[in-house]
Design a protein around this motif. Sequence first.
Motif, short mmCIF file in Angstrom:
data_model
loop_
_atom_site.label_atom_id
_atom_site.label_comp_id
_atom_site.label_asym_id
_atom_site.label_seq_id
_atom_site.Cartn_x
_atom_site.Cartn_y
_atom_site.Cartn_z
N MET A 72 -60.50 -10.01 44.78
CA MET A 72 -59.70 -10.02 43.59
C MET A 72 -60.57 -10.39 42.41
N ILE A 73 -60.22 -9.83 41.27
CA ILE A 73 -60.88 -10.18 40.02
C ILE A 73 -59.83 -10.83 39.13
N VAL A 74 -60.19 -11.95 38.54
CA VAL A 74 -59.32 -12.61 37.59
C VAL A 74 -60.06 -12.73 36.26
N ALA A 75 -59.40 -12.25 35.21
CA ALA A 75 -59.90 -12.44 33.85
C ALA A 75 -59.02 -13.50 33.21
N PHE A 76 -59.63 -14.53 32.65
CA PHE A 76 -58.82 -15.58 32.05
C PHE A 76 -59.48 -16.15 30.81
N ASP B 200 -56.56 -8.61 39.15
CA ASP B 200 -56.62 -7.33 39.86
C ASP B 200 -56.73 -7.68 41.34
N ILE B 201 -55.62 -7.53 42.04
CA ILE B 201 -55.56 -7.91 43.45
C ILE B 201 -55.69 -6.63 44.27
N ARG B 202 -56.85 -6.45 44.86
CA ARG B 202 -57.17 -5.22 45.58
C ARG B 202 -57.91 -5.57 46.86
N PRO B 203 -57.17 -5.80 47.94
CA PRO B 203 -57.80 -6.22 49.20
C PRO B 203 -58.87 -5.23 49.67
N GLY B 204 -59.93 -5.80 50.21
CA GLY B 204 -61.00 -4.98 50.78
C GLY B 204 -62.06 -4.54 49.80
N VAL B 205 -61.85 -4.75 48.52
CA VAL B 205 -62.83 -4.35 47.51
C VAL B 205 -63.73 -5.54 47.19
N THR B 206 -65.02 -5.30 47.26
CA THR B 206 -65.98 -6.31 46.86
C THR B 206 -66.87 -5.74 45.78
N HIS C 97 -68.69 -5.51 39.01
CA HIS C 97 -69.75 -4.63 38.51
C HIS C 97 -69.44 -3.15 38.75
N SER C 98 -68.86 -2.83 39.89
CA SER C 98 -68.63 -1.42 40.21
C SER C 98 -67.63 -0.76 39.27
N LYS C 99 -66.64 -1.51 38.78
CA LYS C 99 -65.67 -0.94 37.84
C LYS C 99 -66.37 -0.54 36.54
N VAL C 100 -67.28 -1.36 36.07
CA VAL C 100 -68.01 -1.06 34.85
C VAL C 100 -68.97 0.11 35.08
N GLU C 101 -69.62 0.14 36.24
CA GLU C 101 -70.52 1.25 36.56
C GLU C 101 -69.77 2.58 36.57
N THR C 102 -68.56 2.59 37.12
CA THR C 102 -67.75 3.81 37.13
C THR C 102 -67.42 4.23 35.71
N HIS D 261 -68.46 -13.23 34.77
CA HIS D 261 -68.97 -12.66 33.52
C HIS D 261 -68.14 -13.25 32.38
N THR D 262 -68.80 -13.68 31.34
CA THR D 262 -68.11 -14.20 30.17
C THR D 262 -68.45 -13.34 28.97
N ASP D 263 -67.40 -12.97 28.20
CA ASP D 263 -67.61 -12.26 26.94
C ASP D 263 -66.91 -13.03 25.83
N ALA D 264 -66.73 -12.44 24.69
CA ALA D 264 -66.18 -13.15 23.54
C ALA D 264 -64.72 -13.55 23.71
N MET D 265 -64.00 -12.91 24.63
CA MET D 265 -62.57 -13.17 24.76
C MET D 265 -62.14 -13.76 26.10
N PHE D 266 -62.82 -13.37 27.19
CA PHE D 266 -62.39 -13.76 28.53
C PHE D 266 -63.58 -14.09 29.41
N THR D 267 -63.30 -14.81 30.47
CA THR D 267 -64.24 -14.98 31.57
C THR D 267 -63.61 -14.32 32.77
N SER D 268 -64.38 -13.49 33.47
CA SER D 268 -63.91 -12.84 34.69
C SER D 268 -64.65 -13.44 35.87
N ILE D 269 -63.93 -13.57 36.96
CA ILE D 269 -64.49 -14.16 38.17
C ILE D 269 -63.95 -13.38 39.36
N GLU D 270 -64.78 -13.22 40.39
CA GLU D 270 -64.39 -12.42 41.56
C GLU D 270 -64.53 -13.24 42.84
N GLY D 271 -63.55 -13.11 43.71
CA GLY D 271 -63.58 -13.79 45.00
C GLY D 271 -62.24 -13.69 45.68
N GLU D 272 -62.06 -14.51 46.69
CA GLU D 272 -60.78 -14.56 47.39
C GLU D 272 -59.77 -15.37 46.58
#
Length: 97
Positions: free
Chosen positions: A1-5, A75-81, A85-90, A35-46
């Motif tokens: 899961m990815i959480v932006a907060f 973004d709750i998407r089981p099985g995706v690791t 980074h991969s979302k931005v690459e796409t 990843h931190t930008d001007a508005m949010f910090t995103s973090i990925e894990g369980e």
Amino acid sequence: MIVAFSITPLGVGEDVGEYVADAVRVVRESGLPNHTDAMFTSIEGEWDEVMDVVKRAVAAVESRAPRVSLVLKADIRPGVTNGLHSKVETLERYLST
């Protein structure tokens, strides 16, 4: 899961960078991809580990501010690791065509 907060201390004036840095420090020390930008910090894990980090980041700001605002999107998407980074690459792949 990815959480932006985003954590915003309230009642401390307009200059909140020092308070936000306390929250981002908790995230970075967690060891989870982030990843931190001007508005949010995103973090990925369980679920449990990500929510624990968010809770601790809020607590870090709450310890110094009389009130805290939290905005969270997940973004709750089981099985995706490596989604952080991969979302931005796409996206970049589509932009280059």
